[in-house]
Design an enzyme around this catalytic site. Sequence first.
Site, mmCIF file in Angstrom:
data_model
loop_
_atom_site.group_PDB
_atom_site.id
_atom_site.type_symbol
_atom_site.label_atom_id
_atom_site.label_comp_id
_atom_site.label_asym_id
_atom_site.label_seq_id
_atom_site.Cartn_x
_atom_site.Cartn_y
_atom_site.Cartn_z
ATOM 1 C CB CYS A 379 -28.088 99.135 24.410
ATOM 2 S SG CYS A 379 -28.984 98.986 25.964
ATOM 3 C CB ALA A 380 -27.548 100.846 19.155
ATOM 4 C CB CYS A 414 -30.187 100.925 26.838
ATOM 5 S SG CYS A 414 -28.776 99.841 26.944
#
Length: 448
Positions: A379-380, A414
Amino acid sequence: MSTLTIFSSVPAHAAAEEAPAVTSRPIPAVLGADLEVPVKGGRLVGYANLDYAASAPCLEPVSAAVTAALPAYSSVHRGAGYASQLTTARYEQARHTVRAFVGARTDDAVIFTRNTTDATNLLSRCLPADTTTVVFDTEHHASLLPWQKSVRLAPPAFPGEAVRAADEALAGIEGPKLLVVTAASNVTGELWPIAALAHVAHRHGARILVDAAQLVPHRRLNLTALDLDYVAFSGHKLYAPFGAGVLVGRRDWLAAGEPYLKGGGAVRSVGDDTEWHDDPEPRHEAGTPNVLGAIALAAACDALTATGWTALVREEERLIARLRSGLAAIEGVRELSLWGDDHPRVGIVSFTVDGYSAREVAETLSSEYGIGVRDGKFCAHPFVRHLLGEPERRSSAGESEGRSGRDHEHAGGCEDGTASAVRASIGIGSTQEHVDRLVAAVRDLASR
Ligand SMILES: Cc1ncc(COP(=O)(O)O)c(C=O)c1O
């Protein structure tokens, strides 16, 4: 039957208590330390949980606190009954405990949320009109995406460059401004210079929100000493997986913001007009709150404080150094790092293995060695792309990119199905055997 103690003198949202004295109790145990999992061939092996940065296991004192609260569990803030008063007192006591845990100012709001994502979104809805948010591309999506109007900064080449870039960006913004930064990266574990960033933010009349989701399970945070305006974190990463998180910080924006949820508890009275609470806590905690989650979160704060950070950090640093040097010695393994090998970090290591996708590595570690790690972009997306040397695709953070995404098609994930990394993360309950098993397994795999 246990004696029930009511903290009836604890007024809602009252001044913070002193942080409990550090008594250096032994490091508490986690539930599931003896979990066995099947591996290929049908054998059972002890589970090596190296996925703490996603969700940490439950601490025994947390489970005990929830179990102790359950017999008297009742409604909060509403009932005259004894159990209701007791549960209300426990809930409000949890607020004080969290306040002390992060060293918040006495007048800071402490709002229970579902998690960090909920907390950043809550703050985003309370920003004064036309606030510009300054945020680095290195952020987790929870801190990257909620903002209406934001300036995105490229990953800085060194910590001083982060401060310089924030300084320059904030200087060029008129009107209300907020700097958002993560204290410890969920990808590399690296610590960010939050004190210097707070200083710069304040020099430009901005406020700072620190995403402490990956810091508080590993290091002491003192909001007042660091002069931070807001911090957010999640219980489930802090050994309290009962669905609560928290936003702590300055009351004024939160008191003026639109109530996050509209319903019972957030209103003083409803007639022709609705009169909302001005206090941020009731204003943004409409409906029946997650009382057990808050109690669990507070119990985790108490347990970590009672253990003492020195012991926790010492053990984590020993294990993470062993893990990193073990991986570094394997040909074809590359650790992801923004600021180099020597930059201080918490117990998180992300890496790639030549010739294998991250998913293949993670699946093999699980199915053959009983090791749980995370794979993906955590999630980055912009940050991991940067670390992997992929071209920038600034507009795509958080979006599905319409690829086949063989690796991660599950709902709610994600991941975007493109190149990614493996992440191993440790905490209380991690052992040298877990670390050594991971290094040996990656070595086996890399030499196949
Ligand atoms: C640094 C950071 N911020 C925010 C989040 C979001 O946390 P949650 O999923 O609990 O909202 C995470 C979760 O991985 C994280 O690592």
